[in-house]
Design a protein around this motif. Structure first.
Motif, short mmCIF file in Angstrom:
data_model
loop_
_atom_site.label_atom_id
_atom_site.label_comp_id
_atom_site.label_asym_id
_atom_site.label_seq_id
_atom_site.Cartn_x
_atom_site.Cartn_y
_atom_site.Cartn_z
N GLY A 178 0.79 -1.21 0.00
CA GLY A 178 0.00 0.00 0.00
C GLY A 178 0.82 1.27 0.00
N ARG A 179 2.18 1.13 -0.03
CA ARG A 179 3.05 2.30 -0.03
C ARG A 179 3.80 2.38 -1.36
NH1 ARG A 179 3.68 0.65 5.51
NH2 ARG A 179 5.49 -0.63 4.97
N THR A 180 4.09 3.61 -1.78
CA THR A 180 4.78 3.84 -3.03
C THR A 180 6.26 3.48 -2.90
OG1 THR A 180 3.25 5.61 -3.61
CG2 THR A 180 5.35 5.58 -4.77
N ASP A 181 6.77 2.83 -3.94
CA ASP A 181 8.17 2.40 -3.95
C ASP A 181 8.91 3.09 -5.09
OD1 ASP A 181 7.51 0.48 -1.91
OD2 ASP A 181 6.64 -0.76 -3.50
N ALA A 182 10.25 2.97 -5.06
CA ALA A 182 11.10 3.51 -6.13
C ALA A 182 11.93 2.38 -6.71
CB ALA A 182 11.99 4.62 -5.59
N LEU A 183 12.32 2.57 -7.99
CA LEU A 183 13.17 1.62 -8.70
C LEU A 183 14.31 2.39 -9.36
CD1 LEU A 183 10.25 -0.31 -10.39
CD2 LEU A 183 11.82 -1.35 -8.73
N ALA A 184 15.46 1.76 -9.46
CA ALA A 184 16.61 2.39 -10.10
C ALA A 184 17.49 1.32 -10.75
CB ALA A 184 17.43 3.19 -9.07
N THR A 185 18.08 1.65 -11.89
CA THR A 185 19.04 0.74 -12.54
C THR A 185 20.42 1.36 -12.48
OG1 THR A 185 18.66 1.73 -14.72
CG2 THR A 185 17.28 -0.14 -14.11
N ASP A 186 21.39 0.54 -12.07
CA ASP A 186 22.75 1.06 -12.04
C ASP A 186 23.40 0.89 -13.41
OD1 ASP A 186 23.72 -1.57 -12.26
OD2 ASP A 186 23.96 -1.77 -10.08
N ARG A 187 24.61 1.38 -13.55
CA ARG A 187 25.23 1.43 -14.86
C ARG A 187 25.72 0.07 -15.33
NH1 ARG A 187 25.11 6.77 -15.76
NH2 ARG A 187 25.18 8.12 -13.91
N LEU A 193 18.76 -3.90 -11.63
CA LEU A 193 17.56 -3.18 -11.17
C LEU A 193 17.44 -3.34 -9.67
CD1 LEU A 193 14.93 -1.62 -11.95
CD2 LEU A 193 13.80 -3.86 -12.08
N TRP A 194 17.31 -2.21 -9.00
CA TRP A 194 17.19 -2.20 -7.54
C TRP A 194 15.82 -1.66 -7.13
CZ3 TRP A 194 21.18 -4.21 -4.69
CH2 TRP A 194 22.40 -4.37 -5.34
N LEU A 195 15.29 -2.27 -6.09
CA LEU A 195 14.01 -1.84 -5.50
C LEU A 195 14.28 -1.12 -4.19
CD1 LEU A 195 10.87 -1.87 -5.11
CD2 LEU A 195 11.16 -4.13 -4.02
N TYR A 196 13.69 0.08 -4.07
CA TYR A 196 13.73 0.83 -2.81
C TYR A 196 12.31 0.85 -2.23
CZ TYR A 196 18.48 2.58 -3.46
OH TYR A 196 19.86 2.68 -3.59
N PRO A 197 12.02 -0.09 -1.29
CA PRO A 197 10.66 -0.13 -0.72
C PRO A 197 10.35 1.18 0.03
CG PRO A 197 11.86 -2.15 -0.24
CD PRO A 197 12.86 -1.17 -0.77
N GLY A 198 9.16 1.71 -0.21
CA GLY A 198 8.75 2.93 0.45
C GLY A 198 8.29 2.69 1.87
N THR A 199 8.51 3.71 2.72
CA THR A 199 8.10 3.63 4.12
C THR A 199 6.88 4.50 4.43
OG1 THR A 199 9.51 5.48 4.80
CG2 THR A 199 10.51 3.28 4.77
N GLY A 200 6.61 5.49 3.56
CA GLY A 200 5.56 6.45 3.85
C GLY A 200 6.00 7.55 4.78
N ASN A 201 7.28 7.56 5.17
CA ASN A 201 7.84 8.55 6.09
C ASN A 201 8.73 9.49 5.28
OD1 ASN A 201 9.12 10.06 8.05
ND2 ASN A 201 9.95 8.29 9.18
N ALA A 202 8.37 10.76 5.20
CA ALA A 202 9.12 11.70 4.37
C ALA A 202 10.56 11.86 4.85
CB ALA A 202 8.41 13.06 4.37
N ASN A 203 10.82 11.72 6.14
CA ASN A 203 12.17 11.92 6.66
C ASN A 203 13.09 10.72 6.41
OD1 ASN A 203 11.78 14.55 7.83
ND2 ASN A 203 10.48 13.53 9.36
N ALA A 204 12.47 9.57 6.15
CA ALA A 204 13.24 8.36 5.80
C ALA A 204 12.37 7.56 4.85
CB ALA A 204 13.59 7.55 7.03
N PRO A 205 12.27 7.99 3.57
CA PRO A 205 11.25 7.45 2.66
C PRO A 205 11.49 6.02 2.20
CG PRO A 205 12.64 9.03 1.51
CD PRO A 205 13.02 9.10 2.96
#
Length: 738
Positions: free
Chosen positions: A591-600, A604-616
């Motif tokens: 139920g929380r928004t996540d981020a994805l990034a690909t390195d060079r 592909l890496w997943l950054y699970p979202g926390t819903g906390n702006a100070n430590a997202p």
């Protein structure tokens, strides 16, 4: 002769030549969820019962369409729109209906209903239940009915030598000629004056005149000249009163004369011309006057209120907000069919004496005098615009008016929408969220206010207020909290802009287009080498931005709900290792928004979202390698109908691939969407742009020359529909669209 069961001839309006208007309360059935107001409501502050509502419960009913023909000792006579006349008793409202034209006359002790048919006039004595029949027409050698007063019926017969007026009573059914009429008098009419006197009007030599008929002797006295045929006349034991000059470009004039001394006074303060008949009446030392027919008018007049002027003290007092008719009673009082704000419509008894005339309601129509809402349809406490793309306010008003406005104010922003009424009679409908539009109104608390102002100025404006909350699901590209996606663009000077988009399927240029001119968000954004719309990462109700500076530090800009952003929050350093970053989908299914990034190296890496702006984000997770084949990745939300958010990736040949999220932080094997996607500089997960419940995809070039909307289907086998053209202003200064 019968007095019922036959066709009703056109009844003559005799004592009061008025254009009678009738107010009707329309009962409108509005369906489930309707709030029904009490019969009377205060003109401001919502639905509040007025004091008169309880009092009226004990009153007899007055017919809403009933013209008041007369008021006597025991009851009153009305005529309805169907032409039927009905006598009702003050005591209990019971009475009798008469199918033919009827009038009421009275002595001090008895009431008489006089019914005229083509060849017979029948006087009904309501005290004795006896009748007097007088022949007219061919059966009486051409005589006609001329009116009634007291216990007498009057007929007129025109001969070669002039017109003869005869007075018929139960003691003298054949009638005796009235004396004292000037020679050559024609067009004779008689109405009730006092219990001892009738009023006779006539024409002599082209001049309108009137006099008084002594009902005991049958003699005409006190003949006066009238300025017109329509001016009203009143008689009491001590005075006469009359109107001159009504329905002209000048104000009418009201006069009163002492019957003993002949002294005449003119009533002051009548300041403007009228466009309807003018009332006049006498009660004690008071002259009562005002313009009739106000309820039927769409113009205001200072003379609609029925006013009383004291001929001795020179005091003036308002009695009614308007009146249809006034008629004298045998005891010298008056009865008024009219209305008073807060007390409503009906029949009122007016008596003289004291500091001002006393007014008592004796019968009610059940309708208010002021405008009130009798039923309404308004939003409930919460209005979900994901479920209700259209909402219209609807009000049933107690009477018709063309001046109705609705204002709806968004509390947080102060944005106010004002809508003029679409009215069909008393059923007023005011659309607010028009069909097919999304993004017209932000989420949050609203206050609405309806103002219905009477066209004729009778009574105050009805003001109703209420509140509700608009909610929608959070959208990954909605920065001003109005449910529609926004485009964020950066120009070559480093300024950031927001363009609010609006889906209009009914416009000539249909589709997802600009809903408002673009808004400047701020300058200095060239310090970042990558900016991404991130969905709701920080736990607010709107979308956020991720921005990476040239040293590799990632910053979070949380949306503030107005379309701009709060002060940036440092996420962390080292993000320069990534060549592609995206956010906006819930990949993990929590139920929380996540981020994805690909390195060079293509991981592909997943950054699970926390819903906390100070430590997202929590600790990153490796999904897999081989992603260097793609030059763009975009988190699109649940595009393909799976259990979680999805990802689309464009390879270097322009083929777009779909990765269906499994809800555990991984993806199902890719499926091919199609080729030719290398014509777009940016692919944007727009959220639900067209409010059909499915997420969509936008493709743009750098300068917004050929933007396209791809509506989602929710079907992984064919997840996007054919492209729809978008109409956005070309901007050659842009260097980034997100």
């Amino acid at each position: 002769m019968s007095s019922g069961g036959m066709h009703v001839p056109q009844a003559r309006s005799r004592r009061r030549r008025l254009n009678t208007a009738v107010t009707t309360v329309l009962a409108v059935t509005l369906g489930a969820g309707v709030l029904i107001a009490p019969a009377y409501a205060a003109p401001a502050g919502g639905f509040v019962a007025a004091d008169a509502a309880d009092t009226d419960a004990d009153l007899i009913r007055y017919p809403e369409d009933g013209e008041l023909l007369g008021a006597g000792v025991t009851g009153f006579l009305t005529r309805g729109a169907d032409g039927q006349s009905v006598f009702r008793r003050y005591a209990d409202g019971s009475g009798h209906a008469y199918d033919y034209g009827a009038e009421l006359s009275s002595t001090r002790t008895s009431d008489f209903v006089v019914v005229w048919e083509p060849e017979t006039v029948t006087q009904h004595n309501l005290s004795t239940n006896s009748t007097l029949e007088v022949a007219i027409g061919d059966t009486a050698t051409g005589s006609r009915y001329a009116g009634a007063a007291g216990d007498a019926v009057f007929t007129a017969l025109t001969t070669e030598t002039g017109t003869v007026l005869r007075r018929h009573t139960a003691a003298d059914p054949d009638g005796t000629a009235v004396t004292g009429l000037p020679a050559g008098a024609t067009a004779l009419e008689v109405v009730q004056g006092t219990p001892e006197h009738g009023i006779v009007t006539f024409v002599q030599g082209g001049t309108y005149k009137w006099g008084m008929v002594d009902l005991a002797t049958g003699a005409v006295t006190a003949v006066k000249t009238r300025s017109s045929v329509v001016g009203d006349i009143a008689v009491s034991a001590a005075r006469t009163a009359w109107v001159e000059g009504e329905e002209t470009d000048l104000p009418p004039r009201v006069f009163a004369a002492d019957r003993t001394t002949g002294a005449i006074q003119q009533v002051p303060g009548i300041s403007e011309a009228t466009f309807g008949s003018f009332h006049v009446g006498l009660v004690g030392d008071w002259v009562v006057y005002g313009q009739s027919g106000g309820m039927a008018q769409s113009r205001t007049s200072v003379h609609y209120p029925l006013t009383a002027y004291n001929l001795s003290t020179k005091a003036s007092v308002k009695l009614f907000d308007h009146a249809y008719q006034i008629t004298p009673a045998p005891d010298g009082s008056l009865y008024v069919r009219g209305g008073i704000v807060g007390q409503g419509e009906g029949l009122y008894h007016v008596t003289g004496g004291g500091v001002k005339p006393q007014v008592v309601k004796v019968a009610t129509t059940g309708a208010p005098t002021e405008i009130v809402a009798t039923a309404v349809t308004v939003p409930g406490a919460v209005l979900d615009l994901d479920q209700n793309h259209y909402f219209g306010f609807r009000f049933a008003l107690s009477r018709r008016t063309g001046d109705v406005t609705l204002s709806v104010r968004h509390v947080r922003t102060g944005r106010t929408t004002t809508v003029e009424a679409f009215s069909s009679g008393t059923d007023v409908r005011l659309p607010w969220e028009r069909y097919g539009e999304t993004g017209a109104h932000p989420n949050g608390d609203y206050i609405w206010r309806l103002t219905a102002t009477p066209d004729n100025g009778i009574g105050p404006a009805a003001v109703l207020t209420g509140a509700f909350k608009v909610v929608r699901k959070s959208q990954p590209h909605d920065f001003n909290d109005n449910g529609s996606p926004d485009l964020i663009t950066r120009d070559t000077g480093g300024r950031l802009w927001r363009t609010d988009l609006l889906y209009r399927p009914i416009d000539a240029f249909w589709g997802l287009n600009e809903g408002a001119p673009k808004t400047l968000l701020g300058a200095g954004w060239n310090v970042y080498d990558r900016i991404e719309a991130a969905g709701n990462l920080g736990g607010s109700a709107v979308a956020d931005l991720l921005a990476r500076d040239k040293s590799g530090v990632l910053w979070l800009y949380t949306g503030n709900g107005t379309g701009n952003f709060a002060t940036r929050i440092r996420v962390g350093g080292g993000w320069q290792v990534y060549d592609k970053i995206t956010a906006g989908s819930d990949i993990t299914g929590d139920g929380r928004t996540d981020a994805l990034a690909t390195d060079r190296s293509g991981v592909l890496w997943l950054y699970p979202g926390t819903g906390n702006a100070n430590a997202p984000f929590s600790t990153r997770k490796k999904i897999g390698g081989g992603w260097s084949t793609y030059n763009d990745i975009t988190a699109v939300g649940n595009l393909a109908g799976g259990p979680a958010g999805d990802l689309v990736a464009r390879d270097k040949t322009g083929v777009l691939w779909q990765y269906l999220g499994k809800g555990d932080g991984t993806f199902a094997p890719r499926t091919r969407i199609g080729g030719g996607w290398n014509g777009f500089n940016s692919l944007i997960g727009a959220g639900d742009a067209d409010a059909d419940g499915r997420v969509d995809l936008i493709g743009t070039d750098t300068h917004l020359d050929t933007p396209r909307l791809y509506k989602g289907t929710g079907d992984w086998k064919a997840s996007l529909r054919t492209a729809e053209q978008m109409y956005l202003d070309h901007d050659g200064t842009l260097n980034h669209v997100l």
